[in-house]
Design a protein around this motif. Structure first.
Motif, PDB file in Angstrom:
ATOM      1  N   ASP A   7      51.577  -2.915  -2.832  1.00 24.10           N
ATOM      2  CA  ASP A   7      53.204  -3.643  -3.095  1.00 24.10           C
ATOM      3  C   ASP A   7      53.270  -4.381  -4.686  1.00 24.10           C
ATOM      4  N   VAL A   8      51.776  -4.594  -4.923  1.00 22.90           N
ATOM      5  CA  VAL A   8      52.001  -5.069  -6.086  1.00 22.90           C
ATOM      6  C   VAL A   8      52.299  -3.761  -7.484  1.00 22.90           C
ATOM      7  N   MET A   9      51.207  -2.824  -7.115  1.00 15.38           N
ATOM      8  CA  MET A   9      51.450  -1.788  -8.095  1.00 15.38           C
ATOM      9  C   MET A   9      52.346  -1.525  -7.799  1.00 15.38           C
ATOM     10  N   VAL A  10      53.134  -0.888  -6.865  1.00 11.02           N
ATOM     11  CA  VAL A  10      54.613  -0.290  -6.281  1.00 11.02           C
ATOM     12  C   VAL A  10      55.904  -0.985  -7.201  1.00 11.02           C
ATOM     13  N   ALA A  11      55.665  -2.881  -6.886  1.00  9.36           N
ATOM     14  CA  ALA A  11      56.453  -3.885  -8.094  1.00  9.36           C
ATOM     15  C   ALA A  11      56.890  -3.384  -9.009  1.00  9.36           C
ATOM     16  N   ARG A  12      55.158  -3.709  -9.730  1.00 11.44           N
ATOM     17  CA  ARG A  12      54.839  -3.538 -11.222  1.00 11.44           C
ATOM     18  C   ARG A  12      56.124  -1.655 -11.932  1.00 11.44           C
ATOM     19  N   ILE A  13      55.730  -0.785 -11.384  1.00 14.03           N
ATOM     20  CA  ILE A  13      55.967  -0.174 -11.504  1.00 14.03           C
ATOM     21  C   ILE A  13      57.304   0.399 -11.395  1.00 14.03           C
ATOM     22  N   ARG A  14      58.079  -0.060 -10.398  1.00 15.19           N
ATOM     23  CA  ARG A  14      59.389  -0.134 -10.953  1.00 15.19           C
ATOM     24  C   ARG A  14      59.896  -1.317 -11.670  1.00 15.19           C
ATOM     25  N   ASP A  15      59.279  -2.227 -12.029  1.00 20.34           N
ATOM     26  CA  ASP A  15      59.568  -3.040 -13.386  1.00 20.34           C
ATOM     27  C   ASP A  15      59.490  -2.309 -14.737  1.00 20.34           C
ATOM     28  N   TYR A  16      58.922  -1.824 -14.298  1.00 17.38           N
ATOM     29  CA  TYR A  16      58.537  -1.237 -16.294  1.00 17.38           C
ATOM     30  C   TYR A  16      59.870   0.225 -16.172  1.00 17.38           C
ATOM     31  N   LEU A  17      60.335   0.507 -15.821  1.00 19.17           N
ATOM     32  CA  LEU A  17      61.153   2.637 -15.292  1.00 19.17           C
ATOM     33  C   LEU A  17      62.490   1.514 -15.927  1.00 19.17           C
ATOM     34  N   PRO A  18      62.974   2.482 -16.827  1.00 18.50           N
ATOM     35  CA  PRO A  18      64.307   2.072 -17.517  1.00 18.50           C
ATOM     36  C   PRO A  18      65.109   1.835 -16.640  1.00 18.50           C
ATOM     37  N   ARG A  19      66.119   0.673 -17.602  1.00 13.52           N
ATOM     38  CA  ARG A  19      67.037   0.265 -15.944  1.00 13.52           C
ATOM     39  C   ARG A  19      68.251   1.381 -15.650  1.00 13.52           C
ATOM     40  N   ASN A  20      68.373   1.839 -16.728  1.00 17.12           N
ATOM     41  CA  ASN A  20      69.179   3.167 -16.432  1.00 17.12           C
ATOM     42  C   ASN A  20      68.675   4.186 -15.192  1.00 17.12           C
ATOM     43  N   LEU A  21      67.564   4.355 -15.134  1.00 13.59           N
ATOM     44  CA  LEU A  21      67.202   5.153 -14.401  1.00 13.59           C
ATOM     45  C   LEU A  21      66.900   5.028 -12.928  1.00 13.59           C
ATOM     46  N   GLU A  22      66.392   3.698 -13.088  1.00 14.54           N
ATOM     47  CA  GLU A  22      65.958   2.088 -11.971  1.00 14.54           C
ATOM     48  C   GLU A  22      66.514   3.087 -10.541  1.00 14.54           C
ATOM     49  N   PRO A  23      67.884   2.841 -10.211  1.00 18.03           N
ATOM     50  CA  PRO A  23      68.330   2.823  -9.213  1.00 18.03           C
ATOM     51  C   PRO A  23      68.046   4.031  -8.701  1.00 18.03           C
ATOM     52  N   LYS A  24      68.757   5.396  -9.430  1.00 15.69           N
ATOM     53  CA  LYS A  24      67.947   6.512  -9.839  1.00 15.69           C
ATOM     54  C   LYS A  24      66.663   7.210  -8.559  1.00 15.69           C
ATOM     55  N   VAL A  25      65.603   6.546  -9.520  1.00 10.98           N
ATOM     56  CA  VAL A  25      64.479   6.913  -9.096  1.00 10.98           C
ATOM     57  C   VAL A  25      63.919   5.631  -7.914  1.00 10.98           C
ATOM     58  N   SER A  26      64.035   5.143  -7.489  1.00 12.86           N
ATOM     59  CA  SER A  26      63.925   4.199  -6.572  1.00 12.86           C
ATOM     60  C   SER A  26      64.552   4.605  -5.313  1.00 12.86           C
ATOM     61  N   LEU A  27      65.617   5.344  -5.283  1.00 12.12           N
ATOM     62  CA  LEU A  27      66.306   6.399  -4.298  1.00 12.12           C
ATOM     63  C   LEU A  27      65.512   7.249  -4.002  1.00 12.12           C
ATOM     64  N   TRP A  28      64.999   8.254  -5.133  1.00 12.69           N
ATOM     65  CA  TRP A  28      63.648   9.314  -4.846  1.00 12.69           C
ATOM     66  C   TRP A  28      62.889   9.413  -4.617  1.00 12.69           C
ATOM     67  N   ALA A  29      62.442   8.034  -4.528  1.00 13.33           N
ATOM     68  CA  ALA A  29      61.097   7.228  -4.625  1.00 13.33           C
ATOM     69  C   ALA A  29      60.892   7.315  -2.694  1.00 13.33           C
ATOM     70  N   SER A  30      62.478   6.506  -2.614  1.00 11.39           N
ATOM     71  CA  SER A  30      61.925   5.664  -0.763  1.00 11.39           C
ATOM     72  C   SER A  30      62.089   7.057  -0.078  1.00 11.39           C
ATOM     73  N   GLU A  31      62.804   7.825  -0.687  1.00 12.91           N
ATOM     74  CA  GLU A  31      63.402   8.888   0.241  1.00 12.91           C
ATOM     75  C   GLU A  31      61.563  10.063   0.160  1.00 12.91           C
ATOM     76  N   CYS A  32      60.890  10.178  -1.224  1.00 11.27           N
ATOM     77  CA  CYS A  32      59.784  10.870  -0.800  1.00 11.27           C
ATOM     78  C   CYS A  32      59.004   9.899  -0.004  1.00 11.27           C
ATOM     79  N   ASP A  33      58.635   8.461   0.293  1.00 11.64           N
ATOM     80  CA  ASP A  33      57.937   7.856   0.997  1.00 11.64           C
ATOM     81  C   ASP A  33      57.471   8.314   1.554  1.00 11.64           C
TER      82      ASP A  33
END
Length: 377
Positions: free
Chosen positions: A173-199
């Motif tokens: 969980d720590v690694m997932v949260a850290r990767i999310r923090d490092y994502l560009p802010r304009n891309l984080e919502p869409k990338v998180s949505l895609w990652a959730s669907e992939c999960d």
């Protein structure tokens, strides 16, 4: 995405592909550990939600997984070896029945004369392969101990799997949260949505489909053992593994079980019970196992499953087989989003694009006409 982000994404993709390609020989234990950690993470999360510390939850899950692995090694593998030996001993009798009953029917129906020399060669080849399979553990050990370096590498890779599993499971969980923090802010919502669907898709496959395969293998093995089939465990394991492709497990398992029952029994009643066992297994899979454990989240066509496994094995060997279906499931999710974007864009919307071109052309003509009128004036 900005142009700079697109360039960095391209560079990162190239670096990752090169990284995987160059380090492919040492990735197997890390991928195995990652797979085990991913499967066990929801259990650790539930234990943590009940008030147990993360480290304590991981230790409980890790001990349980270790006990299951030891139980499988001590009980299942020796029994499989014995049943393969039984299959080898039954092969001459089955081959004689094949030559006496089945071959004449094939020759009568097709008009093709099967050469006896070819049949003998095929029998020798099958028997030789089965005899080699019965001592597969000894073969692996002998290959690993040919040199001290290969022995050390083999032991190190084997020991790395539980170590990698423990640390990844503890810090998942720590690694997932850290990767999310490092994502560009304009891309984080869409990338998180895609990652959730992939999960969701990966969870349905890794945790769901593998559990269904294990459950079906156990159901078939126990049911065939109750029927009295000598090769019950071997056929159950093979049918469970083949269940990764829909309906392939029941086809392979039922065919092998019927042949084994014909070779072993003199009456037709065991054949009926074999069919009953696989019928019950299919009913449980369709009404209980798949709806509750997998659902409809994977969505991979059976042909895609077969192609992904074969392609992964061809390109990357055993590591490719491990990655094939999870990668195919993730690619499916990404392709759905890309196709949705494609259908909403001008490349697909030809009529809209043509209308826009016509409108621009007409507006240009109107503009030029207005300029000419102004010039005349």
């Amino acid at each position: 995405m900005t142009e700079l982000q697109k360039r960095w994404l391209l560079v990162l993709t190239v670096v990752m592909v090169a990284f995987v390609y160059l380090l492919l020989p040492i990735l197997a234990p890390f991928l195995a550990g990652m797979l085990l950690a991913y499967m066990a993470d929801p259990i650790a999360d539930r234990l943590e939600a009940k008030g147990i510390s993360r480290t304590g939850s991981v230790i409980i899950v890790f001990v349980g997984m270790t006990l299951l692995l030891i139980l499988a090694v001590l009980l299942v593998l020796p029994s499989l070896g014995k049943q393969i030996e039984t299959l080898t001993s039954l092969l001459p009798e089955g081959w004689a029945m094949l030559q006496q009953k089945v071959v004449p029917l094939i020759e009568h129906w097709t008009g093709f004369d099967i050469d006896s020399t070819t049949a003998v060669k095929a029998k020798q080849a099958i028997t030789g392969n089965l005899q080699q399979t019965t001592d597969v553990v000894a073969m692996l050990i002998s290959q690993a101990t040919k040199s001290s370096l290969s022995l050390v590498t083999w032991i190190a890779n084997l020991a790395l799997v539980p170590v990698v599993t423990f640390y990844l499971l503890r810090d998942w969980d720590v690694m997932v949260a850290r990767i999310r923090d490092y994502l560009p802010r304009n891309l984080e919502p869409k990338v998180s949505l895609w990652a959730s669907e992939c999960d969701d898709v990966l969870g349905a496959f890794v945790r769901g489909q593998l559990t269904v395969m294990a459950a079906l293998g156990a159901i078939y093995a126990v049911g065939l053992a109750l029927v009295g089939l000598k090769l019950a465990l071997l056929i159950g394991v093979l049918a469970g593994l083949a269940s990764i492709v829909p309906y392939l497990g029941v086809i392979v398992g039922l065919g092998m079980a019927l042949i084994a029952a014909i070779m072993q029994f003199d009456t037709w009643l065991p054949l009926v019970w074999v069919c009953v066992v696989f019928g019950i297994g299919q009913m449980l899979e369709g009404m209980v196992l798949t709806p509750n454990l997998v659902g409809d989240k994977i969505g991979l066509h059976p042909v895609v499953v077969i192609f992904a496994v074969l392609a992964g094995g061809q390109l990357f060997g055993f590591v490719g087989i491990l990655l094939a279906l999870p990668a195919a499931a993730v690619i499916r999710v990404l392709m759905l989003h890309l196709f949705r974007h494609y259908k909403d864009g001008p490349l697909y919307q030809n009529d809209a694009l043509l209308d826009a071109v016509v409108d621009n052309h007409q507006s240009g003509e109107l503009g030029s006409g207005a300029d000419e009128d102004n010039g005349e004036r």
